[in-house]
Design a protein around this motif. Structure first.
Motif, PDB file in Angstrom:
ATOM      1  N   GLN A 240      45.540  45.526  45.542  1.00 41.64           N
ATOM      2  CA  GLN A 240      44.332  44.821  45.104  1.00 41.64           C
ATOM      3  C   GLN A 240      43.796  43.911  46.217  1.00 41.64           C
ATOM      4  O   GLN A 240      42.581  43.868  46.478  1.00 41.64           O
ATOM      5  CB  GLN A 240      44.646  43.995  43.845  1.00 41.64           C
ATOM      6  CG  GLN A 240      43.498  43.158  43.317  1.00 41.64           C
ATOM      7  CD  GLN A 240      42.465  43.957  42.546  1.00 41.64           C
ATOM      8  OE1 GLN A 240      42.543  45.174  42.471  1.00 41.64           O
ATOM      9  NE2 GLN A 240      41.499  43.267  41.960  1.00 41.64           N
ATOM     10  N   LYS A 245      39.802  42.396  46.924  1.00 41.35           N
ATOM     11  CA  LYS A 245      39.468  41.870  45.596  1.00 41.35           C
ATOM     12  C   LYS A 245      40.497  40.831  45.168  1.00 41.35           C
ATOM     13  O   LYS A 245      41.665  40.895  45.532  1.00 41.35           O
ATOM     14  CB  LYS A 245      39.424  43.008  44.571  1.00 41.35           C
ATOM     15  CG  LYS A 245      38.379  44.081  44.883  1.00 41.35           C
ATOM     16  CD  LYS A 245      38.425  45.192  43.838  1.00 41.35           C
ATOM     17  CE  LYS A 245      37.390  46.274  44.134  1.00 41.35           C
ATOM     18  NZ  LYS A 245      37.423  47.364  43.134  1.00 41.35           N
ATOM     19  N   THR A 246      40.055  39.884  44.348  1.00 40.20           N
ATOM     20  CA  THR A 246      40.958  38.871  43.836  1.00 40.20           C
ATOM     21  C   THR A 246      41.906  39.466  42.789  1.00 40.20           C
ATOM     22  O   THR A 246      41.539  40.393  42.054  1.00 40.20           O
ATOM     23  CB  THR A 246      40.181  37.703  43.206  1.00 40.20           C
ATOM     24  OG1 THR A 246      41.120  36.754  42.664  1.00 40.20           O
ATOM     25  CG2 THR A 246      39.259  38.171  42.098  1.00 40.20           C
ATOM     26  N   GLU A 249      41.245  38.752  38.390  1.00 41.73           N
ATOM     27  CA  GLU A 249      40.184  39.364  37.601  1.00 41.73           C
ATOM     28  C   GLU A 249      40.809  40.365  36.638  1.00 41.73           C
ATOM     29  O   GLU A 249      41.861  40.946  36.911  1.00 41.73           O
ATOM     30  CB  GLU A 249      39.166  40.063  38.514  1.00 41.73           C
ATOM     31  CG  GLU A 249      39.730  41.218  39.327  1.00 41.73           C
ATOM     32  CD  GLU A 249      38.683  41.863  40.230  1.00 41.73           C
ATOM     33  OE1 GLU A 249      37.664  41.215  40.511  1.00 41.73           O
ATOM     34  OE2 GLU A 249      38.903  43.026  40.634  1.00 41.73           O
ATOM     35  N   LEU A 250      40.148  40.565  35.513  1.00 37.12           N
ATOM     36  CA  LEU A 250      40.699  41.448  34.482  1.00 37.12           C
ATOM     37  C   LEU A 250      40.230  42.883  34.703  1.00 37.12           C
ATOM     38  O   LEU A 250      39.438  43.438  33.935  1.00 37.12           O
ATOM     39  CB  LEU A 250      40.300  40.938  33.092  1.00 37.12           C
ATOM     40  CG  LEU A 250      40.910  39.593  32.680  1.00 37.12           C
ATOM     41  CD1 LEU A 250      40.412  39.187  31.305  1.00 37.12           C
ATOM     42  CD2 LEU A 250      42.441  39.661  32.696  1.00 37.12           C
ATOM     43  N   THR A 251      40.751  43.480  35.778  1.00 37.89           N
ATOM     44  CA  THR A 251      40.504  44.889  36.058  1.00 37.89           C
ATOM     45  C   THR A 251      41.835  45.619  36.048  1.00 37.89           C
ATOM     46  O   THR A 251      42.895  45.009  35.841  1.00 37.89           O
ATOM     47  CB  THR A 251      39.791  45.069  37.410  1.00 37.89           C
ATOM     48  OG1 THR A 251      40.549  44.394  38.429  1.00 37.89           O
ATOM     49  CG2 THR A 251      38.383  44.485  37.375  1.00 37.89           C
TER      50      THR A 251
END
Length: 291
Positions: A240, A245-246, A249-251
Protein backbone atom coordinates in the motif's frame (compact mmCIF):
# COMPACT_ATOMS: atom_id res chain seq x y z
CA UNK A 1 5.78 -27.06 38.49
CA UNK A 2 7.13 -24.14 36.42
CA UNK A 3 10.83 -24.80 35.86
CA UNK A 4 13.38 -22.01 35.84
CA UNK A 5 14.75 -21.63 32.27
CA UNK A 6 18.49 -22.11 31.68
CA UNK A 7 18.68 -18.97 29.51
CA UNK A 8 16.83 -15.85 30.58
CA UNK A 9 15.70 -12.69 28.82
CA UNK A 10 18.28 -9.88 29.17
CA UNK A 11 20.85 -12.25 30.69
CA UNK A 12 24.32 -10.67 30.57
CA UNK A 13 23.12 -7.55 28.71
CA UNK A 14 23.16 -4.85 31.39
CA UNK A 15 25.03 -2.41 29.08
CA UNK A 16 22.39 -2.70 26.38
CA UNK A 17 19.67 -2.21 28.99
CA UNK A 18 21.51 0.87 30.27
CA UNK A 19 21.84 2.21 26.71
CA UNK A 20 18.11 1.73 26.14
CA UNK A 21 17.37 3.63 29.36
CA UNK A 22 19.23 6.67 27.96
CA UNK A 23 16.68 6.81 25.14
CA UNK A 24 13.80 6.72 27.61
CA UNK A 25 15.39 9.45 29.78
CA UNK A 26 15.95 11.67 26.74
CA UNK A 27 12.37 11.07 25.57
CA UNK A 28 11.02 11.95 29.03
CA UNK A 29 13.04 15.18 29.13
CA UNK A 30 11.90 16.15 25.64
CA UNK A 31 8.28 15.41 26.59
CA UNK A 32 8.58 17.98 29.40
CA UNK A 33 10.06 20.47 26.93
CA UNK A 34 7.20 19.83 24.48
CA UNK A 35 4.63 20.49 27.21
CA UNK A 36 6.00 23.98 27.81
CA UNK A 37 7.49 25.01 24.45
CA UNK A 38 5.88 23.05 21.61
CA UNK A 39 7.62 21.03 18.89
CA UNK A 40 8.90 23.48 16.26
CA UNK A 41 12.45 24.82 16.57
CA UNK A 42 13.31 27.07 13.63
CA UNK A 43 14.47 26.75 10.96
CA UNK A 44 14.17 22.95 10.58
CA UNK A 45 14.11 21.37 14.04
CA UNK A 46 11.24 19.39 15.52
CA UNK A 47 11.41 18.29 19.16
CA UNK A 48 8.52 15.90 18.58
CA UNK A 49 10.65 13.93 16.10
CA UNK A 50 13.47 13.77 18.66
CA UNK A 51 11.02 12.52 21.30
CA UNK A 52 9.59 9.72 19.16
CA UNK A 53 13.01 8.72 17.78
CA UNK A 54 14.70 8.43 21.17
CA UNK A 55 11.79 6.47 22.62
CA UNK A 56 11.74 4.13 19.59
CA UNK A 57 15.51 3.49 19.72
CA UNK A 58 15.22 2.89 23.46
CA UNK A 59 12.54 0.24 22.91
CA UNK A 60 14.53 -1.31 20.04
CA UNK A 61 17.77 -1.60 22.04
CA UNK A 62 15.88 -2.99 25.06
CA UNK A 63 14.31 -5.62 22.79
CA UNK A 64 17.73 -6.55 21.38
CA UNK A 65 18.99 -6.92 24.96
CA UNK A 66 16.11 -9.34 25.62
CA UNK A 67 16.76 -11.65 22.66
CA UNK A 68 20.56 -11.50 22.29
CA UNK A 69 21.19 -14.18 24.99
CA UNK A 70 19.29 -16.69 22.83
CA UNK A 71 21.29 -16.10 19.63
CA UNK A 72 24.04 -18.53 20.71
CA UNK A 73 26.83 -16.27 19.48
CA UNK A 74 30.36 -17.08 20.52
CA UNK A 75 31.31 -14.80 23.41
CA UNK A 76 33.64 -12.67 21.26
CA UNK A 77 31.01 -12.23 18.52
CA UNK A 78 28.31 -11.46 21.06
CA UNK A 79 30.52 -8.80 22.65
CA UNK A 80 31.17 -7.20 19.25
CA UNK A 81 27.46 -7.27 18.41
CA UNK A 82 26.61 -5.71 21.77
CA UNK A 83 29.06 -2.82 21.41
CA UNK A 84 28.13 -2.10 17.81
CA UNK A 85 24.51 -1.72 18.94
CA UNK A 86 25.57 0.50 21.86
CA UNK A 87 27.80 2.79 19.77
CA UNK A 88 25.30 3.20 16.93
CA UNK A 89 22.47 3.87 19.38
CA UNK A 90 24.47 6.49 21.29
CA UNK A 91 25.41 8.29 18.07
CA UNK A 92 21.79 8.21 16.93
CA UNK A 93 20.58 9.65 20.26
CA UNK A 94 23.17 12.43 20.09
CA UNK A 95 22.61 13.53 16.49
CA UNK A 96 18.80 13.31 16.59
CA UNK A 97 18.58 15.29 19.83
CA UNK A 98 21.33 17.88 19.36
CA UNK A 99 20.52 18.72 15.75
CA UNK A 100 16.78 19.07 16.31
CA UNK A 101 17.38 21.34 19.29
CA UNK A 102 19.78 23.40 17.18
CA UNK A 103 16.90 23.87 14.77
CA UNK A 104 18.33 21.58 12.09
CA UNK A 105 17.17 18.45 10.30
CA UNK A 106 19.52 15.73 11.62
CA UNK A 107 19.48 13.79 8.34
CA UNK A 108 18.98 16.10 5.36
CA UNK A 109 19.67 19.64 6.56
CA UNK A 110 19.33 22.48 4.05
CA UNK A 111 20.21 25.17 6.57
CA UNK A 112 23.27 23.73 8.30
CA UNK A 113 27.01 24.01 7.71
CA UNK A 114 29.34 21.50 6.10
CA UNK A 115 29.78 19.97 9.56
CA UNK A 116 26.02 19.41 9.81
CA UNK A 117 25.91 17.81 6.36
CA UNK A 118 28.73 15.44 7.40
CA UNK A 119 26.89 14.63 10.62
CA UNK A 120 23.81 13.78 8.54
CA UNK A 121 25.84 11.55 6.21
CA UNK A 122 27.33 9.75 9.22
CA UNK A 123 23.79 9.38 10.55
CA UNK A 124 22.95 7.54 7.32
CA UNK A 125 26.03 5.34 7.75
CA UNK A 126 24.99 4.72 11.37
CA UNK A 127 21.55 3.61 10.14
CA UNK A 128 23.13 1.24 7.61
CA UNK A 129 25.23 -0.30 10.41
CA UNK A 130 22.03 -0.92 12.37
CA UNK A 131 20.49 -2.48 9.25
CA UNK A 132 23.51 -4.78 8.89
CA UNK A 133 23.35 -5.80 12.55
CA UNK A 134 19.62 -6.46 12.24
CA UNK A 135 20.36 -8.62 9.17
CA UNK A 136 22.94 -10.69 11.06
CA UNK A 137 20.42 -11.52 13.79
CA UNK A 138 17.91 -13.41 11.57
CA UNK A 139 20.80 -15.29 9.94
CA UNK A 140 22.06 -16.34 13.36
CA UNK A 141 18.64 -17.33 14.72
CA UNK A 142 17.79 -19.40 11.64
CA UNK A 143 21.17 -21.16 11.89
CA UNK A 144 20.29 -22.53 15.34
CA UNK A 145 19.79 -26.27 15.19
CA UNK A 146 17.35 -28.33 17.22
CA UNK A 147 17.14 -28.99 20.05
CA UNK A 148 17.30 -25.38 21.23
CA UNK A 149 16.74 -23.94 24.66
CA UNK A 150 13.20 -22.48 24.97
CA UNK A 151 12.02 -23.47 21.45
CA UNK A 152 8.70 -21.57 21.59
CA UNK A 153 10.46 -18.32 22.41
CA UNK A 154 13.03 -18.97 19.66
CA UNK A 155 10.18 -19.57 17.17
CA UNK A 156 8.65 -16.20 18.03
CA UNK A 157 12.06 -14.52 17.80
CA UNK A 158 12.63 -15.95 14.32
CA UNK A 159 9.43 -14.40 13.06
CA UNK A 160 10.23 -11.14 14.88
CA UNK A 161 13.65 -10.73 13.27
CA UNK A 162 12.07 -11.36 9.85
CA UNK A 163 9.68 -8.49 10.55
CA UNK A 164 12.62 -6.32 11.63
CA UNK A 165 14.33 -7.16 8.32
CA UNK A 166 11.30 -5.78 6.45
CA UNK A 167 11.35 -2.70 8.70
CA UNK A 168 15.00 -2.16 7.82
CA UNK A 169 14.21 -2.40 4.11
CA UNK A 170 11.76 0.46 4.70
CA UNK A 171 14.57 2.34 6.45
CA UNK A 172 16.91 1.87 3.49
CA UNK A 173 14.06 2.98 1.22
CA UNK A 174 13.78 6.23 3.21
CA UNK A 175 17.55 6.79 2.98
CA UNK A 176 17.47 6.36 -0.80
CA UNK A 177 14.47 8.69 -1.12
CA UNK A 178 15.88 11.10 1.47
CA UNK A 179 12.30 11.33 2.68
CA UNK A 180 9.64 9.24 4.43
CA UNK A 181 6.84 9.92 1.92
CA UNK A 182 5.98 8.03 -1.26
CA UNK A 183 3.48 9.11 -3.91
CA UNK A 184 0.56 11.23 -2.79
CA UNK A 185 0.03 9.84 0.70
CA UNK A 186 2.33 6.88 1.39
CA UNK A 187 4.38 7.12 4.60
CA UNK A 188 7.26 4.68 5.06
CA UNK A 189 7.61 5.49 8.75
CA UNK A 190 4.43 3.49 9.44
CA UNK A 191 5.89 0.34 7.85
CA UNK A 192 9.24 1.02 9.53
CA UNK A 193 7.70 1.38 12.99
CA UNK A 194 5.25 -1.53 12.83
CA UNK A 195 7.96 -3.84 11.51
CA UNK A 196 10.22 -3.09 14.48
CA UNK A 197 7.43 -3.61 17.02
CA UNK A 198 7.51 -7.33 16.19
CA UNK A 199 10.35 -7.51 18.71
CA UNK A 200 7.63 -7.15 21.34
CA UNK A 201 4.46 -8.40 19.66
CA UNK A 202 5.80 -11.71 18.36
CA UNK A 203 8.02 -12.63 21.30
CA UNK A 204 5.51 -12.12 24.12
CA UNK A 205 3.12 -14.90 22.88
CA UNK A 206 6.00 -17.41 22.90
CA UNK A 207 6.83 -16.37 26.46
CA UNK A 208 3.18 -16.80 27.46
CA UNK A 209 2.85 -20.20 25.81
CA UNK A 210 5.97 -21.61 27.46
CA UNK A 211 3.94 -21.63 30.66
CA UNK A 212 0.60 -22.77 29.20
CA UNK A 213 -0.80 -26.23 29.91
CA UNK A 214 -1.75 -27.30 26.38
CA UNK A 215 -0.06 -29.67 23.97
CA UNK A 216 3.10 -28.54 22.19
CA UNK A 217 1.59 -28.85 18.72
CA UNK A 218 -1.16 -26.35 19.56
CA UNK A 219 1.39 -23.99 21.10
CA UNK A 220 3.49 -23.98 17.92
CA UNK A 221 0.38 -23.59 15.76
CA UNK A 222 -0.70 -20.50 17.71
CA UNK A 223 2.73 -18.92 17.26
CA UNK A 224 2.84 -19.80 13.54
CA UNK A 225 -0.66 -18.50 12.77
CA UNK A 226 -0.27 -15.28 14.75
CA UNK A 227 3.24 -14.54 13.48
CA UNK A 228 2.44 -15.31 9.84
CA UNK A 229 -0.59 -13.02 10.06
CA UNK A 230 1.67 -10.26 11.41
CA UNK A 231 4.30 -10.74 8.67
CA UNK A 232 1.64 -10.76 5.94
CA UNK A 233 0.08 -7.60 7.38
CA UNK A 234 3.33 -5.61 7.14
CA UNK A 235 3.87 -6.91 3.59
CA UNK A 236 0.40 -5.64 2.69
CA UNK A 237 1.19 -2.31 4.39
CA UNK A 238 4.42 -2.17 2.36
CA UNK A 239 2.52 -2.72 -0.90
CA UNK A 240 0.00 0.00 0.00
CA UNK A 241 2.83 2.39 0.87
CA UNK A 242 4.73 1.52 -2.32
CA UNK A 243 1.64 2.46 -4.29
CA UNK A 244 1.89 5.92 -2.72
CA UNK A 245 -1.30 5.52 -0.69
CA UNK A 246 -1.97 5.96 3.01
CA UNK A 247 -2.62 2.87 5.13
CA UNK A 248 -5.30 4.84 7.01
CA UNK A 249 -7.97 4.57 4.35
CA UNK A 250 -10.77 2.04 4.15
CA UNK A 251 -9.77 0.34 0.91
CA UNK A 252 -9.03 -3.31 0.14
CA UNK A 253 -5.37 -3.53 1.19
CA UNK A 254 -5.64 -1.64 4.53
CA UNK A 255 -8.78 -3.59 5.46
CA UNK A 256 -6.97 -6.86 4.68
CA UNK A 257 -4.04 -5.71 6.84
CA UNK A 258 -6.44 -4.94 9.71
CA UNK A 259 -8.00 -8.42 9.43
CA UNK A 260 -4.52 -10.00 9.58
CA UNK A 261 -3.62 -7.91 12.62
CA UNK A 262 -6.83 -9.03 14.34
CA UNK A 263 -5.80 -12.65 13.71
CA UNK A 264 -2.45 -11.91 15.38
CA UNK A 265 -4.22 -10.12 18.25
CA UNK A 266 -6.61 -13.03 18.76
CA UNK A 267 -3.80 -15.58 19.07
CA UNK A 268 -1.91 -13.28 21.44
CA UNK A 269 -4.94 -12.71 23.69
CA UNK A 270 -5.58 -16.47 23.78
CA UNK A 271 -1.92 -17.12 24.68
CA UNK A 272 -2.18 -14.50 27.43
CA UNK A 273 -5.37 -16.09 28.79
CA UNK A 274 -3.68 -19.51 28.91
CA UNK A 275 -0.73 -17.94 30.73
CA UNK A 276 -2.96 -16.27 33.35
CA UNK A 277 -4.90 -19.50 33.78
CA UNK A 278 -1.66 -21.40 34.46
CA UNK A 279 -0.41 -18.76 36.89
CA UNK A 280 -3.66 -18.89 38.86
CA UNK A 281 -3.48 -22.67 39.02
CA UNK A 282 0.14 -22.54 40.15
CA UNK A 283 -0.69 -19.99 42.87
CA UNK A 284 -3.60 -22.12 44.07
CA UNK A 285 -1.38 -25.22 44.22
CA UNK A 286 1.17 -23.35 46.36
CA UNK A 287 -1.58 -22.22 48.73
CA UNK A 288 -2.90 -25.78 49.08
CA UNK A 289 0.60 -27.17 49.79
CA UNK A 290 1.14 -24.51 52.46
CA UNK A 291 -1.96 -25.66 54.39
Amino acid sequence: MIHEPAIKLFEGEKWLVLTSSIGFILAAGIAIYLFFQGPIILPEGNAKDAFSFNAAIGVFVLSIAAILPFANFRERNRKMMRWFFIITALYAYAVETIQNFRGLNPRFSREGSVFDIIAGILFGVDSLVLVTLALLLPIQFFRLKAPVERPLLILGIRYAVLSVFVANLAGVWMILLQDRFTGDAGNLIVLHGIGFHALQTLIVPGWFLERAQINEKLKKSLIHYGSMAWILSIIVIGIQTGLGKTVFELTALPIFAIILLFIWLGTTIYAGWLFIKRMRKSTLSKQVRSL
